[in-house]
Motif scaffolding. Structure first.
Motif, PDB file in Angstrom:
ATOM      1  N   GLY A  58       0.737  -1.298  -0.025  1.00 51.08           N
ATOM      2  CA  GLY A  58      -0.019   0.128  -0.014  1.00 51.08           C
ATOM      3  C   GLY A  58       0.865   1.199  -0.119  1.00 51.08           C
ATOM      4  N   VAL A  59       0.228   2.264  -0.296  1.00 48.99           N
ATOM      5  CA  VAL A  59       0.921   3.780  -0.573  1.00 48.99           C
ATOM      6  C   VAL A  59       1.434   4.320   0.750  1.00 48.99           C
ATOM      7  CG1 VAL A  59      -1.258   5.105  -0.120  1.00 48.99           C
ATOM      8  CG2 VAL A  59       0.421   6.061  -1.556  1.00 48.99           C
ATOM      9  N   ALA A  60       0.905   4.150   1.948  1.00 51.38           N
ATOM     10  CA  ALA A  60       1.554   4.525   3.233  1.00 51.38           C
ATOM     11  C   ALA A  60       2.965   3.732   3.362  1.00 51.38           C
ATOM     12  CB  ALA A  60       0.618   4.322   4.437  1.00 51.38           C
ATOM     13  N   SER A  61       2.869   2.477   3.248  1.00 49.90           N
ATOM     14  CA  SER A  61       4.026   1.759   3.339  1.00 49.90           C
ATOM     15  C   SER A  61       5.167   1.934   2.394  1.00 49.90           C
ATOM     16  CB  SER A  61       3.732   0.262   3.417  1.00 49.90           C
ATOM     17  OG  SER A  61       4.730  -0.536   3.252  1.00 49.90           O
ATOM     18  N   ALA A  62       4.713   2.238   1.334  1.00 51.83           N
ATOM     19  CA  ALA A  62       5.555   2.615   0.139  1.00 51.83           C
ATOM     20  C   ALA A  62       6.259   4.016   0.406  1.00 51.83           C
ATOM     21  CB  ALA A  62       4.853   2.616  -1.177  1.00 51.83           C
ATOM     22  N   ARG A  63       5.400   4.774   0.851  1.00 51.71           N
ATOM     23  CA  ARG A  63       6.077   6.277   1.082  1.00 51.71           C
ATOM     24  C   ARG A  63       7.062   6.135   2.571  1.00 51.71           C
ATOM     25  NH1 ARG A  63       0.391   8.926   0.649  1.00 51.71           N
ATOM     26  NH2 ARG A  63       0.569   9.459  -1.841  1.00 51.71           N
ATOM     27  N   ASN A  64       6.706   5.346   3.522  1.00 50.96           N
ATOM     28  CA  ASN A  64       7.521   5.010   4.756  1.00 50.96           C
ATOM     29  C   ASN A  64       8.863   4.471   4.110  1.00 50.96           C
ATOM     30  OD1 ASN A  64       5.684   6.218   6.526  1.00 50.96           O
ATOM     31  ND2 ASN A  64       4.736   4.220   6.961  1.00 50.96           N
ATOM     32  N   ARG A  65       8.596   3.465   3.372  1.00 52.80           N
ATOM     33  CA  ARG A  65       9.909   2.845   2.435  1.00 52.80           C
ATOM     34  C   ARG A  65      10.889   3.780   1.910  1.00 52.80           C
ATOM     35  NH1 ARG A  65      11.002  -2.535   0.824  1.00 52.80           N
ATOM     36  NH2 ARG A  65      13.424  -2.635   0.694  1.00 52.80           N
ATOM     37  N   GLY A  66      10.281   4.705   1.105  1.00 54.86           N
ATOM     38  CA  GLY A  66      10.931   5.709   0.770  1.00 54.86           C
ATOM     39  C   GLY A  66      11.784   6.640   1.357  1.00 54.86           C
ATOM     40  N   ARG A 158       5.465   9.248  10.649  1.00 53.11           N
ATOM     41  CA  ARG A 158       5.352   8.372   9.637  1.00 53.11           C
ATOM     42  C   ARG A 158       3.592   8.143   8.948  1.00 53.11           C
ATOM     43  NH1 ARG A 158       9.945   6.001   7.789  1.00 53.11           N
ATOM     44  NH2 ARG A 158      11.704   7.100   8.458  1.00 53.11           N
ATOM     45  N   PHE A 159       3.715   7.847   7.732  1.00 54.01           N
ATOM     46  CA  PHE A 159       2.297   7.570   7.460  1.00 54.01           C
ATOM     47  C   PHE A 159       1.843   6.029   8.191  1.00 54.01           C
ATOM     48  CE2 PHE A 159       4.173   9.971   3.999  1.00 54.01           C
ATOM     49  CZ  PHE A 159       3.389  10.778   3.709  1.00 54.01           C
ATOM     50  N   ARG A 160       0.598   6.281   8.612  1.00 55.23           N
ATOM     51  CA  ARG A 160      -0.010   4.913   9.296  1.00 55.23           C
ATOM     52  C   ARG A 160      -0.251   3.900   7.952  1.00 55.23           C
ATOM     53  NH1 ARG A 160      -4.695   6.410  13.212  1.00 55.23           N
ATOM     54  NH2 ARG A 160      -5.006   4.348  12.424  1.00 55.23           N
ATOM     55  N   THR A 161       0.180   2.930   8.257  1.00 57.66           N
ATOM     56  CA  THR A 161      -0.113   1.832   7.153  1.00 57.66           C
ATOM     57  C   THR A 161      -1.343   1.164   7.483  1.00 57.66           C
ATOM     58  OG1 THR A 161       1.327   0.117   8.614  1.00 57.66           O
ATOM     59  CG2 THR A 161       2.360   1.428   6.907  1.00 57.66           C
ATOM     60  N   ASP A 162      -2.166   1.486   8.428  1.00 60.30           N
ATOM     61  CA  ASP A 162      -3.314   0.530   8.751  1.00 60.30           C
ATOM     62  C   ASP A 162      -4.589   1.478   8.057  1.00 60.30           C
ATOM     63  OD1 ASP A 162      -2.896   2.758  10.717  1.00 60.30           O
ATOM     64  OD2 ASP A 162      -4.442   1.925  11.867  1.00 60.30           O
ATOM     65  N   LEU A 163      -4.121   2.798   7.465  1.00 60.67           N
ATOM     66  CA  LEU A 163      -5.060   3.433   6.997  1.00 60.67           C
ATOM     67  C   LEU A 163      -5.006   3.309   5.299  1.00 60.67           C
ATOM     68  CD1 LEU A 163      -4.921   6.764   8.685  1.00 60.67           C
ATOM     69  CD2 LEU A 163      -6.640   5.075   8.780  1.00 60.67           C
TER      70      LEU A 163
END
Length: 181
Positions: A58-66, A158-163
């Motif tokens: 998902g997008v939140a996880s991808a942004r956090n990975r970046g 960070r972005f919440r990955t549960d959202l």
């Protein structure tokens, strides 16, 4: 995810910036199209591009990975660009100038919706870029790629990955609550 068709235009919008001192991390979020191969090819031609891949999360996880891949880099401000979005050539220059002018930890700028052929849709947000997240949140709609934020802040938040929706708005609200402006 699966946006090879628009990735090249998004990357071109980076390479055409009038402010040339930038670094971009392209995160392939488990795409099943040829997006990863295209990103790797583009990064071989452009040394300011880095590519990482992860299983689809998902997008939140991808942004956090970046953000994780920026650790240790000399990065002062961060913005995000989805593969189906593009920056105007002066986006970084104007966002950085607004942040410096206001001594702000965040700034926001213009955005416009366009169709796949680049034809403008709807209203254009052409007045831009001033100050902090409180002003940002006064906006009816805030596009994640129109925000520039101090990288130090994103080391802790960070972005919440549960959202799966409004993960960016959630982050901006949390930061505003902490007094980031």
């Amino acid at each position: 995810f699966d946006s090879a068709g628009s990735l090249q235009r998004a990357v071109r919008s980076l390479t055409e910036q009038t402010h040339e001192d930038w670094l971009a991390v392209i995160v392939d979020d488990g795409s099943t199209d040829h997006g990863l191969a295209l990103a790797q090819s583009l990064s071989r031609a452009e040394p300011r591009l880095r590519v990482v891949s992860q299983p689809n999360a998902g997008v939140a996880s991808a942004r956090n990975r970046g953000l994780d891949h920026l650790a240790g880099e000399n990065v002062h401000f961060v913005t995000f660009l989805d593969a189906d979005d593009e920056f105007t050539p002066w986006a970084f220059e104007r966002l950085l100038a607004a942040a410096a002018r206001e001594s702000s930890l965040a700034a926001f700028g213009d955005f416009q919706f366009v169709n796949a052929r680049g034809v403008p849709l709807g209203e254009q947000r052409a007045r831009a870029s001033l100050v902090g997240l409180n002003e940002l949140l006064g906006s009816v709609f805030l596009l994640v790629s129109s925000v520039l934020i101090d990288a130090r802040i994103l080391r802790a938040e960070r972005f919440r990955t549960d959202l799966h929706l409004i993960e960016d708005t959630n982050l901006w609200l949390r930061l505003a609550h902490q007094g980031v402006s």
